[in-house]
Design an enzyme around this catalytic site. Sequence first.
Site: not given
Length: 615
Positions: A484-485, A492, A497, A501, A518-519, A528
């Site tokens: 999570d950011i 924002n 916004h 984005d 790492y596939e 987020e």
Amino acid sequence: MQKRHYPNRKGQTSPGMWAMLLLTLLMACPVYALTVTTSEGFTSYTLNAGLEYRLQPDAQRPDSNAAWDVSRDTLTFGFNPSHLWIRFGVHNTSALPQDLILDIEYPLLDQVDVIVVSPTGDERIHYLGDLRPISEQEIEHPHLLTPITLAPGEKNKILIRVKTEATLNIPMTLWSKSAFIGSTQHDTAYDLLMYGILIGVALYHLLLFVQLREPAYFWYSVFLLSLVSVFAYFQGYINAYVISDIRDQSNHFLPWAYALVASSCILYIQPTLDLPRSRPGYSRALTITMCAGILLAVVSSFIAYSIAIKLLTVYAVGAALIVIGAQAIRAIDRYEPAFYGVSAGAFLVAGMGITVLEKTGQITSTPLSRSAGDIGFTIMAIFYALLLSQRMRWEQDRRHKAEQAVALSNAELLRTQKQLNQELDSLVHARTQELEKANERLHHASVTDPLTKLYNRRYFDDALVTHHNSAIKFNETLTVILLDIDHFKRINDTYGHPAGDVCLITIAQRIKSVGERYEAICARYGGEEFILLLQNKSQSEAQHIAEDLLTTIKQSPVPIPGGEITVTTSIGLAIMTPQRNTNPDDILKSADDLLYKAKDAGRDRIFSSPAAPVN
């Protein structure tokens, strides 16, 4: 105004006088406009532009003060009785001896003297020409050849005298010995192929004559064989190998060969085109033309060859035009076999026209222009072979014309139906491909997040179930990394916004770059939040991947409109070996709980189970 008078300055030479003195010295020195350099790896050099030449009425060697012209292309002078002198230089700049061959590619020259002058002034003279005994030539070959050997660094001067009653064309090439041998093998193979085709066709028609007793087959065979003899004469094979012991009589061969070619051709096309019945006037003209050729061959034995060859050239052109005219008039009569004759005549006119222009010096002598007559005659012979067979088929075709029309109509209907079916199949195939592509685009849009271009939550949920079942089957681990950011709402609220984005897109690209290494399956989980799914990774490998994510995301600021910001993330790492009694949601819940622990612990860190958090 008064004129100024300048005193004459004695003892000083004007620039104009110096120029005149330099020009006089240059004219007194035998400077060669062209010097061919034969370095290591030399193969060949075409001697055309840059050659010094001089035309004069006698055979006396020009002195050093004589005026020489410089050629711009292959030396071609048409029918010219003068003595032609040519000179150029050859310089071996390599550290090895050079064995060279001077190849004069037009073998019908009467007298050719090649004088090779060494640096010490010693001269060696090679006597060539189609009227000289073959024993005087050092190399037995259809062309006129002169061997030249150069020591390392040696520079020789080449002086050539040419006198002939035929056309004065001097196409020359200087070869290395090895390259000349290879080129000769190629040219000989080509000539043998051409002769073999014509002789094979002639023998085939001779067998048809024996079986069917049709005179046209016999005269066509004679026509082809005499045609081959003309080719071989112009290319030097007759003089070199057939009449080498009577070369002084070789000039009498060509008139008789031409007469035999014309006579056999006329005796062939007269019945084939049905000229005596349908066009008696043209038939008489052809008969007169045949008699004129025989008369010219007889007269040529008693007149100068220089006159005979000109008359022979005029006769060849006139005979060709009369033959072509007879074929054209029968084509106008809509006699179908005559169309083959007209095609044959067109190639003959083209080949003979180029040959006449080349022999008279109107165009440059090149291998193509010198072979134009041979090529035109060969194609003409092939069309003539088709002429007789077409005449026989033509009568049969007329009897079955109505039946063929019906067959052609049915065939056209079938072709049209087949074409329509093919077009319909193509249209269905194209529409199917378009539909498949549209479905593929629709499916891609349904599983892709429109902003970040990562997979969306729907795709991830399906992939999680699939990998969960696979991990159970193969007893492998399943890893979920949920991130999570940090403080995204603040981004924002502070930057707007659009900046949020941009931040989401940039973070998604960095997550994707790590996931590809790492596939991993990378998806936007919501808002987020982003999530990665990996299979068959150990605890340490999964921990390393999470650390790579944490570092990659925050190591570079995210550029946004008006500046840049540093973004950090919180990560929850869950790893488990699924069993049949477990649920895919179990690992999701575990990762979500660990993510919130990472946030509660201060963000910008990884929480995993059962290991301790990593900052």
